[in-house]
Design an enzyme around this catalytic site. Structure first.
Site, short mmCIF file in Angstrom:
data_model
loop_
_atom_site.label_atom_id
_atom_site.label_comp_id
_atom_site.label_asym_id
_atom_site.label_seq_id
_atom_site.Cartn_x
_atom_site.Cartn_y
_atom_site.Cartn_z
N GLU A 146 -1.23 23.00 11.48
CA GLU A 146 -2.86 22.20 12.38
C GLU A 146 -4.36 23.03 12.27
O GLU A 146 -4.89 22.66 11.79
CB GLU A 146 -3.12 20.78 12.68
CG GLU A 146 -1.90 19.66 12.65
CD GLU A 146 -0.64 19.96 12.73
OE1 GLU A 146 0.35 18.99 13.16
OE2 GLU A 146 0.37 20.55 12.74
N CYS A 150 2.25 17.60 17.50
CA CYS A 150 3.25 18.90 18.87
C CYS A 150 2.54 17.84 19.60
O CYS A 150 0.31 17.83 19.75
CB CYS A 150 3.33 20.16 18.92
SG CYS A 150 2.51 20.97 18.72
N TRP A 153 35.89 36.84 -10.35
CA TRP A 153 34.46 36.36 -10.37
C TRP A 153 34.90 35.00 -10.85
O TRP A 153 35.24 34.91 -12.46
CB TRP A 153 33.36 37.19 -10.06
CG TRP A 153 33.18 37.96 -9.12
CD1 TRP A 153 33.86 38.39 -8.00
CD2 TRP A 153 32.52 39.26 -9.40
NE1 TRP A 153 33.28 39.39 -7.52
CE2 TRP A 153 32.55 39.74 -8.09
CE3 TRP A 153 31.28 39.79 -10.54
CZ2 TRP A 153 32.01 41.06 -7.52
CZ3 TRP A 153 30.47 40.89 -9.59
CH2 TRP A 153 30.89 41.99 -8.92
N GLY A 156 36.47 29.93 3.03
CA GLY A 156 37.56 29.64 1.64
C GLY A 156 38.76 28.06 1.47
O GLY A 156 37.53 27.22 2.33
#
Length: 338
Positions: free
Chosen positions: A46, A70, A169, A282
């Site tokens: 704002e 706020c 990979w 994992g």
């Protein structure tokens, strides 16, 4: 409001644990100013928009903003007070703010000052934008994103591990770059003991421009050697353990009760103001969150051309009914836990 949303999204990865907020000011049917919250601790949306417009124009303008202004003093003064002081006659709001420091008080202030307030505009879209912020304040825990890559036949790693890590990979370079981008969008990244020891990851955003997330490591007995990459100075590291609580340079040791490990970690993240965590551990670590049903989103890469035949099985979440995105040669499934 759509313009406000697009502006707000520019703050992703830079404003947490604050919400992303966008603001436009309209006078006589034309947008005369735009602003968004750019950096945590800096000006809110704002005031960033208001400062671009003269007081005379503001007095006959409507201010649009994605989230309730706020009403409290934080790192910046209350936005509601600034709006009132400028004589703006109408404010249109996307979401109410569920932060207990605001939570309707901003709107109340504006109405008591005689300002015409309308809210709930694109409410669903505004809420989706700030899913991390709302989860943090409403569930008292960070927004949890599970992430892993698996082969077509459902494995995340070969056994035994190949000497050359590249042989293990699964995804291509395009997917790796996206993962690094994601890391920069979240406040923290979590892995377990085995991933830290075996993979020795950096957990940084080195393939893209972006800040490194806080690294969260599970190491119950503090057995991990300190020459691992997660203990370097690239980012702050928090080690959840059963032994001690102390600070050592960029490493913080947090002692938790491993009988209730997941909830303890979430509680500590809440105390530390960490509003989002991407989990790249994992199968064992990810399954802990799945079994507790403590996750909000899963991002699963599948290489449809790769099979390991045996190895470490991937976590199990139903995603075959989802429509994947094509990322290079990989398929990306994004599942939300509603």
């Amino acid at each position: 409001m759509q313009c406000c949303l697009e502006l707000a999204a520019k703050g992703l990865g830079n404003v947490a644990p604050n919400p992303m907020v966008g603001c436009v000011i309209v006078c006589d049917g034309e947008i005369v100013a735009e602003g968004y919250h750019e950096q945590y601790g800096s000006g809110h949306a704002e005031p960033n928009a208001i400062k671009q417009v003269s007081d005379a124009i503001l007095k006959k303008s409507t201010l649009y903003v994605t989230l309730e202004p706020c009403s409290h003093h934080g790192k910046t003064p209350p936005c509601a007070d600034l709006i009132i002081s400028k004589g703006i006659k109408k404010v249109v709001i996307g979401n109410l703010d569920s932060n207990p420091l605001v939570s309707g008080r901003g709107i109340q202030k504006l109405k008591e000052a005689g300002i015409d307030v309308e809210h709930g505009i694109l409410d669903k879209e505004c809420r989706a934008l700030n899913k991390r912020f709302f989860t943090f304040h409403e569930k008292k825990r960070p927004y949890i994103i599970l992430k892993w890559a698996q082969t077509q036949d459902g494995f995340i790693s070969r056994i035994p591990l190949p000497e050359n890590k590249e042989d293990n990979w699964i995804t291509g370079k395009e997917s790796k770059a996206i993962v690094h981008q994601w890391r920069g969008e979240e406040q923290a990244i979590l892995i377990g003991y085995n991933t830290a020891l075996v993979d020795n990851p950096l957990l940084t955003t080195r393939l893209v421009e972006g800040k490194n997330p806080v690294r969260l490591i599970i190491d119950k007995n503090l057995d991990l050697p300190h020459n691992l990459n997660v203990f370097n100075n690239d980012a702050k590291t928090i080690v959840f353990n059963s032994m001690k609580g102390s600070d050592d340079d960029n490493i913080r040791y947090v002692r938790i009760d491993f009988q209730n490990m997941i909830q303890e970690i979430l509680n500590e993240c809440y105390v530390l103001n960490i509003s989002s965590v991407i989990i790249e551990g994992g199968t064992k670590t990810i399954n802990e969150f799945i079994q507790k049903n403590t996750w909000d989103e899963a991002r699963i890469f599948v290489n449809p051309h790769e099979t390991f035949e045996h190895g470490i099985a991937a976590p199990v979440i139903s995603f075959n009914q989802s429509v994947p995105n094509q990322i290079g040669d990989d398929l990306l499934y994004i599942i939300t836990n509603l």
